[in-house]
Design a protein around this motif. Structure first.
Motif, PDB file in Angstrom:
ATOM      1  N   LYS A  92       0.826  -1.208   0.000  1.00 32.51           N
ATOM      2  CA  LYS A  92       0.000   0.000   0.000  1.00 32.51           C
ATOM      3  C   LYS A  92       0.858   1.255   0.000  1.00 32.51           C
ATOM      4  N   LYS A  93       1.999   1.201   0.667  1.00 29.17           N
ATOM      5  CA  LYS A  93       2.876   2.364   0.742  1.00 29.17           C
ATOM      6  C   LYS A  93       3.486   2.718  -0.615  1.00 29.17           C
ATOM      7  N   ILE A  94       3.569   1.749  -1.535  1.00 28.30           N
ATOM      8  CA  ILE A  94       4.094   2.065  -2.862  1.00 28.30           C
ATOM      9  C   ILE A  94       2.961   2.347  -3.851  1.00 28.30           C
ATOM     10  N   GLY A  95       1.727   2.465  -3.331  1.00 24.98           N
ATOM     11  CA  GLY A  95       0.617   2.888  -4.173  1.00 24.98           C
ATOM     12  C   GLY A  95      -0.348   1.808  -4.597  1.00 24.98           C
ATOM     13  N   PHE A  96      -0.213   0.584  -4.065  1.00 25.65           N
ATOM     14  CA  PHE A  96      -1.117  -0.492  -4.467  1.00 25.65           C
ATOM     15  C   PHE A  96      -2.405  -0.452  -3.656  1.00 25.65           C
ATOM     16  N   GLU A  97      -3.523  -0.685  -4.331  1.00 33.62           N
ATOM     17  CA  GLU A  97      -4.822  -0.749  -3.672  1.00 33.62           C
ATOM     18  C   GLU A  97      -5.505  -2.075  -4.001  1.00 33.62           C
ATOM     19  N   TYR A  98      -5.874  -2.815  -2.966  1.00 32.42           N
ATOM     20  CA  TYR A  98      -6.606  -4.065  -3.176  1.00 32.42           C
ATOM     21  C   TYR A  98      -8.032  -3.743  -3.614  1.00 32.42           C
ATOM     22  N   LYS A  99      -8.497  -4.450  -4.637  1.00 31.72           N
ATOM     23  CA  LYS A  99      -9.843  -4.212  -5.153  1.00 31.72           C
ATOM     24  C   LYS A  99     -10.856  -5.245  -4.662  1.00 31.72           C
ATOM     25  N   PHE A 100     -10.363  -6.344  -4.095  1.00 30.11           N
ATOM     26  CA  PHE A 100     -11.261  -7.448  -3.752  1.00 30.11           C
ATOM     27  C   PHE A 100     -11.117  -7.826  -2.286  1.00 30.11           C
ATOM     28  N   ASP A 101     -12.245  -7.787  -1.547  1.00 30.67           N
ATOM     29  CA  ASP A 101     -12.219  -8.155  -0.133  1.00 30.67           C
ATOM     30  C   ASP A 101     -12.508  -9.646   0.025  1.00 30.67           C
ATOM     31  N   ALA A 102     -12.562 -10.106   1.271  1.00 33.58           N
ATOM     32  CA  ALA A 102     -12.735 -11.531   1.555  1.00 33.58           C
ATOM     33  C   ALA A 102     -14.015 -12.081   0.950  1.00 33.58           C
ATOM     34  N   LYS A 103     -15.104 -11.330   1.053  1.00 35.46           N
ATOM     35  CA  LYS A 103     -16.387 -11.806   0.540  1.00 35.46           C
ATOM     36  C   LYS A 103     -16.323 -12.060  -0.962  1.00 35.46           C
ATOM     37  N   VAL A 104     -15.740 -11.130  -1.696  1.00 39.28           N
ATOM     38  CA  VAL A 104     -15.660 -11.299  -3.150  1.00 39.28           C
ATOM     39  C   VAL A 104     -14.729 -12.449  -3.509  1.00 39.28           C
ATOM     40  N   ILE A 105     -13.616 -12.571  -2.791  1.00 35.75           N
ATOM     41  CA  ILE A 105     -12.684 -13.672  -3.064  1.00 35.75           C
ATOM     42  C   ILE A 105     -13.392 -15.014  -2.909  1.00 35.75           C
ATOM     43  N   LEU A 106     -14.089 -15.200  -1.797  1.00 31.78           N
ATOM     44  CA  LEU A 106     -14.766 -16.469  -1.533  1.00 31.78           C
ATOM     45  C   LEU A 106     -15.930 -16.685  -2.490  1.00 31.78           C
ATOM     46  N   ASP A 107     -16.742 -15.646  -2.711  1.00 28.86           N
ATOM     47  CA  ASP A 107     -17.894 -15.788  -3.603  1.00 28.86           C
ATOM     48  C   ASP A 107     -17.462 -16.099  -5.028  1.00 28.86           C
ATOM     49  N   ASP A 108     -16.424 -15.425  -5.520  1.00 28.16           N
ATOM     50  CA  ASP A 108     -15.932 -15.684  -6.875  1.00 28.16           C
ATOM     51  C   ASP A 108     -15.380 -17.092  -6.998  1.00 28.16           C
ATOM     52  N   THR A 109     -14.697 -17.547  -5.950  1.00 23.27           N
ATOM     53  CA  THR A 109     -14.149 -18.906  -5.972  1.00 23.27           C
ATOM     54  C   THR A 109     -15.268 -19.939  -6.048  1.00 23.27           C
ATOM     55  N   LEU A 110     -16.309 -19.743  -5.257  1.00 23.34           N
ATOM     56  CA  LEU A 110     -17.446 -20.652  -5.274  1.00 23.34           C
ATOM     57  C   LEU A 110     -18.152 -20.629  -6.628  1.00 23.34           C
ATOM     58  N   LYS A 111     -18.341 -19.446  -7.154  1.00 21.26           N
ATOM     59  CA  LYS A 111     -19.017 -19.297  -8.447  1.00 21.26           C
ATOM     60  C   LYS A 111     -18.249 -20.057  -9.530  1.00 21.26           C
ATOM     61  N   TRP A 112     -16.914 -19.913  -9.512  1.00 20.70           N
ATOM     62  CA  TRP A 112     -16.102 -20.575 -10.529  1.00 20.70           C
ATOM     63  C   TRP A 112     -16.082 -22.089 -10.324  1.00 20.70           C
ATOM     64  N   ALA A 113     -16.093 -22.507  -9.078  1.00 18.97           N
ATOM     65  CA  ALA A 113     -16.114 -23.941  -8.789  1.00 18.97           C
ATOM     66  C   ALA A 113     -17.394 -24.582  -9.307  1.00 18.97           C
ATOM     67  N   GLN A 114     -18.506 -23.861  -9.183  1.00 24.77           N
ATOM     68  CA  GLN A 114     -19.772 -24.380  -9.708  1.00 24.77           C
ATOM     69  C   GLN A 114     -19.708 -24.531 -11.225  1.00 24.77           C
ATOM     70  N   LYS A 115     -19.110 -23.552 -11.900  1.00 20.57           N
ATOM     71  CA  LYS A 115     -18.972 -23.625 -13.357  1.00 20.57           C
ATOM     72  C   LYS A 115     -18.127 -24.824 -13.776  1.00 20.57           C
ATOM     73  N   MET A 116     -17.163 -25.174 -12.918  1.00 26.40           N
ATOM     74  CA  MET A 116     -16.248 -26.267 -13.252  1.00 26.40           C
ATOM     75  C   MET A 116     -16.762 -27.616 -12.784  1.00 26.40           C
ATOM     76  N   GLY A 117     -17.976 -27.634 -12.214  1.00 24.14           N
ATOM     77  CA  GLY A 117     -18.585 -28.898 -11.818  1.00 24.14           C
ATOM     78  C   GLY A 117     -18.013 -29.511 -10.569  1.00 24.14           C
ATOM     79  N   GLU A 118     -17.599 -28.669  -9.616  1.00 25.91           N
ATOM     80  CA  GLU A 118     -17.014 -29.181  -8.379  1.00 25.91           C
ATOM     81  C   GLU A 118     -18.054 -29.644  -7.369  1.00 25.91           C
ATOM     82  N   PHE A 119     -19.334 -29.451  -7.666  1.00 25.21           N
ATOM     83  CA  PHE A 119     -20.388 -29.827  -6.732  1.00 25.21           C
ATOM     84  C   PHE A 119     -21.293 -30.882  -7.347  1.00 25.21           C
TER      85      PHE A 119
END
Length: 345
Positions: free
Chosen positions: A308-335
């Motif tokens: 962050k001190k060199i100017g980086f900003e995270y765009k994705f919080d924990a909820k989005v990380i987990l939700d996106d992972t689940l969404k992609w897993a469903q597309k890949m037939g993990e369930f």
């Protein structure tokens, strides 16, 4: 950017493929290495990237970390290199190295030599891992108050849920990162980016191990859950980050006029119980068995601010990380089919 050449080792990996796609989108010319150019799946993954200009701005090279001098050809003519390739398990037929640590450290040394020899490489950016940054005290009796860039994993301790593969990987990433950072005072700029457990989406057609670990409690995958718990026991909690943030952090560390040193790349620091709570709260149709929920109750915080001190900003919080992972897993037939239509509450 059109005149800038970038080398990416381990190009067909989860992060490698996503990083190459982003670099091509930004107009860079990319040299990517693969262990085997005869693998139609891995070659097709990169050659098939839907990016304008990829046909003439992407060149593939064959190189294996167990034969580190092979990377020299790919490095020639490049301005920057992202070193992602790492040995996950020891090659039993190899007689040159006794284990993955020796292979990884030798790879770092060889790539540094090739970078200096090239005369064109300005900066070497190494994709490290948070497994090398445990905040556990050297004595093994508890954790420090915060996890940050000052933390290094003691390699003489044992950890719950560990197995040989995980211990070998931890040693390999720790020793190779330390070897890299020995060169921060030379003419070649070196940066290590220690990434947390990566989730989000993927260009691969099979589930990356890190994404599988993030959803292991709802897929009831005991092996991956044990690895998740190993990370928690090693690091106090589980540091996680979105694949897109990881790619952007790497590119920022390349595009900075001058930069050296170690950076941790993590946007959330959760216990495995907090991950389970997210699933239970937001996806009530998903039932988590008791054996997949263990609350360590640790009071430890995230203390890293260097990115962050060199100017980086995270765009994705924990909820989005987990939700996106689940969404992609469903597309890949993990369930199972009955769970394919899982939607948030």
């Amino acid at each position: 950017m059109e005149n800038t050449r970038v080398c990416v080792t381990g190009g067909s990996s989860y992060l490698g493929s996503s990083l190459i796609k982003r670099l091509l989108e930004k107009g860079y010319t990319v040299h990517a290495t693969l262990r085997n150019l005869g693998d139609p799946f891995k070659v097709g993954l990169l050659k098939g990237l839907p990016t304008l200009g990829a046909d003439n701005r992407l060149k593939l090279f064959e190189a294996d970390i167990y034969n580190p001098d092979e990377f020299e050809t790919a490095i020639q003519g490049c301005n920057y290199i992202f070193h992602l390739a790492t040995p996950l398990q020891h090659e039993p037929k190899d007689t040159q190295f006794k284990d993955t640590s020796e292979a990884a450290v030798s790879g770092i040394k060889s790539i540094v030599r090739s970078c200096i020899k090239s005369g064109t490489i300005k900066r070497l950016i190494y994709t490290a891992s948070v497994v090398a940054a445990s905040p556990i005290k050297d004595s093994g009796s508890g954790f420090k108050q915060f996890m940050d860039e000052s933390c290094w994993t003691p390699l003489n301790l044992s950890f719950a849920f560990a197995n040989k593969v995980l211990i070998d990987y931890t040693h390999s990433k720790s020793l190779s990162e330390k070897e890299l950072l020995k060169h921060t005072s030379g003419d070649l700029e070196v940066v290590s980016i220690a990434c947390g457990l990566v989730g989000g989406d993927t260009l691969l057609t099979t589930m990356p191990e890190s994404m599988g670990m993030l959803i292991s409690q709802i897929t009831k995958d005991s092996r991956r859950y044990q690895t998740l718990r190993f990370l928690e026991e090693l690091l106090g909690k589980v540091p996680i980050v979105h694949i897109e943030d990881v790619c952007e952090a790497h590119i920022l560390c390349m595009e900075k006029p001058s930069i050296n040193g170690r950076f941790l790349c993590v946007s959330a620091y959760l216990s495995s119980a907090e991950i389970a709570s997210h699933w239970e709260k937001n996806y009530p149709s998903l039932k988590i068995a008791e054996e997949f929920v263990e609350d360590s109750g640790r009071d430890i915080g995230w203390g890293s601010t260097k990115l962050k001190k060199i100017g980086f900003e995270y765009k994705f919080d924990a909820k989005v990380i987990l939700d996106d992972t689940l969404k992609w897993a469903q597309k890949m037939g993990e369930f199972a089919s009955s769970q394919n239509t899982v939607v948030p509450k």
